[in-house]
Design an enzyme around this catalytic site. Structure first.
Site, PDB file in Angstrom:
ATOM      1  N   ARG A   1      32.981  47.953  37.304  1.00  0.00           N
ATOM      2  CA  ARG A   1      33.817  48.136  36.919  1.00  0.00           C
ATOM      3  C   ARG A   1      34.967  48.110  35.624  1.00  0.00           C
ATOM      4  NH1 ARG A   1      36.590  52.116  41.104  1.00  0.00           N
ATOM      5  NH2 ARG A   1      35.896  50.314  43.103  1.00  0.00           N
TER       6      ARG A   1
ATOM      7  N   GLY B   1      25.499  40.984  50.804  1.00  0.00           N
ATOM      8  CA  GLY B   1      26.560  41.087  51.500  1.00  0.00           C
ATOM      9  C   GLY B   1      27.548  39.834  51.767  1.00  0.00           C
TER      10      GLY B   1
ATOM     11  N   TYR C   1      39.047  36.046  49.278  1.00  0.00           N
ATOM     12  CA  TYR C   1      38.745  36.841  48.600  1.00  0.00           C
ATOM     13  C   TYR C   1      39.092  36.348  46.855  1.00  0.00           C
ATOM     14  CZ  TYR C   1      36.805  38.768  51.882  1.00  0.00           C
ATOM     15  OH  TYR C   1      35.922  39.196  53.629  1.00  0.00           O
TER      16      TYR C   1
ATOM     17  N   ARG D   1      67.571  19.416 -10.561  1.00  0.00           N
ATOM     18  CA  ARG D   1      67.965  20.970 -10.314  1.00  0.00           C
ATOM     19  C   ARG D   1      68.174  20.832 -12.467  1.00  0.00           C
ATOM     20  NH1 ARG D   1      73.452  23.230  -9.158  1.00  0.00           N
ATOM     21  NH2 ARG D   1      73.241  23.391  -6.945  1.00  0.00           N
TER      22      ARG D   1
HETATM   23  C1  UD1 Z   1      35.032  44.752  52.288  1.00  0.00           C
HETATM   24  C2  UD1 Z   1      34.203  44.595  54.657  1.00  0.00           C
HETATM   25  C3  UD1 Z   1      35.161  45.737  54.483  1.00  0.00           C
HETATM   26  C4  UD1 Z   1      36.816  45.296  54.421  1.00  0.00           C
HETATM   27  C5  UD1 Z   1      36.947  45.682  52.987  1.00  0.00           C
HETATM   28  C6  UD1 Z   1      38.219  45.084  52.092  1.00  0.00           C
HETATM   29  C7  UD1 Z   1      32.702  43.524  54.820  1.00  0.00           C
HETATM   30  C8  UD1 Z   1      31.207  44.314  55.716  1.00  0.00           C
HETATM   31  N1  UD1 Z   1      33.196  44.850  54.272  1.00  0.00           N
HETATM   32  O1  UD1 Z   1      33.886  45.681  51.873  1.00  0.00           O
HETATM   33  O2  UD1 Z   1      35.610  45.968  56.050  1.00  0.00           O
HETATM   34  O3  UD1 Z   1      37.818  47.023  54.306  1.00  0.00           O
HETATM   35  O4  UD1 Z   1      35.680  44.442  52.153  1.00  0.00           O
HETATM   36  O5  UD1 Z   1      38.186  44.963  50.830  1.00  0.00           O
HETATM   37  O6  UD1 Z   1      33.095  42.875  54.491  1.00  0.00           O
HETATM   38  N2  UD1 Z   1      30.823  39.575  48.279  1.00  0.00           N
HETATM   39  C9  UD1 Z   1      30.301  38.564  47.669  1.00  0.00           C
HETATM   40  N3  UD1 Z   1      29.171  38.810  47.827  1.00  0.00           N
HETATM   41  C10 UD1 Z   1      28.587  39.635  48.296  1.00  0.00           C
HETATM   42  C11 UD1 Z   1      28.986  41.069  48.716  1.00  0.00           C
HETATM   43  C12 UD1 Z   1      30.750  40.868  48.677  1.00  0.00           C
HETATM   44  O7  UD1 Z   1      30.732  37.560  47.281  1.00  0.00           O
HETATM   45  O8  UD1 Z   1      26.973  39.955  48.649  1.00  0.00           O
HETATM   46  C13 UD1 Z   1      32.407  40.077  47.629  1.00  0.00           C
HETATM   47  C14 UD1 Z   1      32.976  40.698  46.941  1.00  0.00           C
HETATM   48  O9  UD1 Z   1      32.810  40.273  45.064  1.00  0.00           O
HETATM   49  C15 UD1 Z   1      34.263  40.616  47.305  1.00  0.00           C
HETATM   50  C16 UD1 Z   1      34.257  41.016  48.909  1.00  0.00           C
HETATM   51  O10 UD1 Z   1      33.627  39.910  48.541  1.00  0.00           O
HETATM   52  O11 UD1 Z   1      35.183  39.694  46.202  1.00  0.00           O
HETATM   53  C17 UD1 Z   1      34.387  42.293  49.307  1.00  0.00           C
HETATM   54  O12 UD1 Z   1      32.939  43.227  49.171  1.00  0.00           O
HETATM   55  P1  UD1 Z   1      32.552  43.946  49.057  1.00  0.00           P
HETATM   56  O13 UD1 Z   1      31.174  44.312  48.567  1.00  0.00           O
HETATM   57  O14 UD1 Z   1      33.813  44.747  48.085  1.00  0.00           O
HETATM   58  O15 UD1 Z   1      33.149  44.508  50.408  1.00  0.00           O
HETATM   59  P2  UD1 Z   1      33.669  45.505  50.909  1.00  0.00           P
HETATM   60  O16 UD1 Z   1      31.923  46.785  51.068  1.00  0.00           O
HETATM   61  O17 UD1 Z   1      34.711  46.511  50.216  1.00  0.00           O
END
Ligand code: UD1
Ligand code: CA
Length: 459
Positions: free
Chosen positions: A16, A79, A101, A437
């Site tokens: 995004r 994840g 993060y 000059r």
């Molecule tokens: C996650 C949390 C949620 C919390 C929220 C806060 C989990 C399962 N859920 O949800 O409880 O309220 O963050 O923002 O943890 N990332 C990776 N690799 C991956 C997936 C994610 O590095 O495979 C990183 C992303 O870059 C991001 C962070 O982890 O910085 C959170 O990932 P995102 O997919 O945004 O998690 P949410 O679904 O928002």
């Protein structure tokens, strides 16, 4: 307290942002988001720092190469639990592990220190939100004990009413974390390995789960789009402005100042609207900065006034100077006490001595200017011959007439005077007038040209 392992998750694609640059390299307050987090991790005196980046995100380790961190790639991205797993081989079991993060840039040291003091076991950083949509909810049982985190997409309608949410930031005993991560399953609505599932595992084993609340909501705000980045930037700039006001600085408008680095101010400093401060800037007592000035990596001594629209970069300015309006100090300029640098004057890699003045339309580059020198309007140091740069030296009490070119290398002696409109190619001796000059002539009988009759072009 034993030192920490710190894992920084930064593998998200950042779709995004609509950018070719990895999300975490987009800047907030002049610094890449992930660098804010790395600086915070370093301030915590971590034993190991491990950054998990995503496929195509090689620019992240390149841009952050100066940090003593390990960079591991997560590919594919299955994840948050799977992401932390990639870091585990690099962590010490003897120290607890904190998960941060790369897209939550404003987390503050104090908050993380509170987490460290919360006790043994698992520590979660939570925040209460009136509109908790999208976040994992903190599920509590009897006596307020934390039972689990449930992701919004897996939550029941009742659980969705919960306003206490997971920020994602947590602290866990490393050995336990290792065993919990190994047991994660992806049997959820997103088919992901959720880091948050370790909470229920800890509860089942009777491991204490503590929560700490962030002092400010902005500390735990994550960035997914340019809109969110812009909003958080303004939030942070207001925090900086409030900090300056609280320390006694006068700001014409706290909503119109940008600090991209560290700004240190003495007493009775005044800053007009639209100013930008980058890198390390210090303003001593009684300094006034005029509107729309840009100051980067500079120190300004007591009582100096910088008038509107001035640019100062990697330079130092002494006490009681007058700079601008529309002055430009390029890197390596040292302006000594009481000097005046006026409008449309550019100074580069030069020293300007005490009480010297260059008030109008000049270029002073690679020069050493003594004290009480007057540099007339339109003076130029010709420091570059197309291949090499040379220095100009102007000694104390010299007077340089307007529209003079000083062809370096050249020296103007103590108390020397240069006649206006001169091109000086050889050293000018102390105390006397030097000029170059051609003589003024008056041509009797000369007539101004008259306009030729126009022939119409027919083609
Ligand atoms: C996650 C949390 C949620 C919390 C929220 C806060 C989990 C399962 N859920 O949800 O409880 O309220 O963050 O923002 O943890 N990332 C990776 N690799 C991956 C997936 C994610 O590095 O495979 C990183 C992303 O870059 C991001 C962070 O982890 O910085 C959170 O990932 P995102 O997919 O945004 O998690 P949410 O679904 O928002
Ligand atoms: Ca998120």
């Amino acid at each position: 307290m034993s030192p920490l392992n710190i894992v920084i998750l930064a593998a998200g694609k950042g779709t995004r942002m609509y950018s070719n640059k990895p999300k975490v390299l987009h800047a907030l307050a002049g610094k890449p988001m992930v660098q804010h987090v790395l600086d915070c991790a370093q301030a915590l005196q971590a034993r190991n720092i491990c950054v998990v980046y995503g496929h195509g995100g090689e620019a992240v380790p390149q841009a952050m190469a100066a940090y003593p961190a390990k960079f591991v790639v997560q590919e594919p991205q299955l994840g948050t639990g799977h992401a932390v797993q990639q870091a585990m081989p690099h962590l010490d079991d003897g120290s607890p592990t904190m998960v941060l993060y790369g897209d939550v840039p404003l987390i503050q040291l104090k908050t993380l220190q509170h987490m460290r003091e919360a006790g043994d076991g698992l520590v979660l950083l939570t925040v209460n939100l009136t509109h908790p949509t999208g976040y994992g909810r903190i599920v509590r049982g009897a006596g307020g004990r934390v039972l689990s985190i449930v992701e919004e997409k897996d939550a029941t309608p009742e659980q969705r009413e919960i306003q206490e949410v997971n920020t994602g930031i947590l602290l866990a005993p490393t050995q336990m974390l290792r065993s919990w991560l190994a047991k994660l399953r992806n049997n959820n609505s997103q088919s992901e390995y959720y880091l948050t599932d370790i909470v229920a595992m800890a509860v089942e084993l009777g491991v204490a789960v503590h929560t700490v609340q962030a002092a400010h909501a902005w500390e735990v705000e994550g960035i997914n789009s340019k809109q969110q980045l812009a909003v958080l930037e303004r939030t942070w700039q207001l925090v900086e402005a409030q900090r300056l006001l609280a320390s006694g600085v006068t700001l014409a408008d706290p909503a119109r100042i940008d600090v991209r680095g560290t700004l240190t101010c003495g007493r009775d400093v005044e800053i007009d609207v639209g100013c930008i401060f980058e890198g390390a800037v210090s303003l001593a007592d009684d300094v006034r900065v005029g509107a729309y000035s840009i100051i980067r990596n500079a120190s300004i001594a007591q009582g100096t006034q910088i008038a509107a629209y001035s640019h100062i970069d990697s330079s130092s300015v002494g006490a009681n100077c007058h700079i601008g309006p529309y002055a430009r100090l390029r890197p390596g300029s040292q302006i000594h006490d009481g000097a005046h640098i006026g409008n449309f004057v550019e100074i580069k890699n030069s020293a300007i001595g005490q009480g010297s003045k260059a008030n109008h339309l000049s270029y002073i580059g690679d020069a050493t200017v003594g004290s009480r020198v007057n540099i007339g309007a339109g003076t130029i140091t010709c420091n570059y011959d197309g291949a090499n740069k040379f220095r100009t030296v102007i000694e104390d009490d010299a007077f340089i007439g307007s529209d003079t070119q000083l062809v370096a290398p050249v020296r103007v002696g103590k108390g020397a005077t240069i006649g206006a409109g001169s091109t000086i190619t050889q050293n000018a001796p102390d105390g006397v007038l030097t000029l170059s000059r051609s003589k003024q002539v008056t041509v009797i009988g000369w007539r101004r040209p008259v306009k030729l009759k126009q022939v119409k072009d027919e083609t």
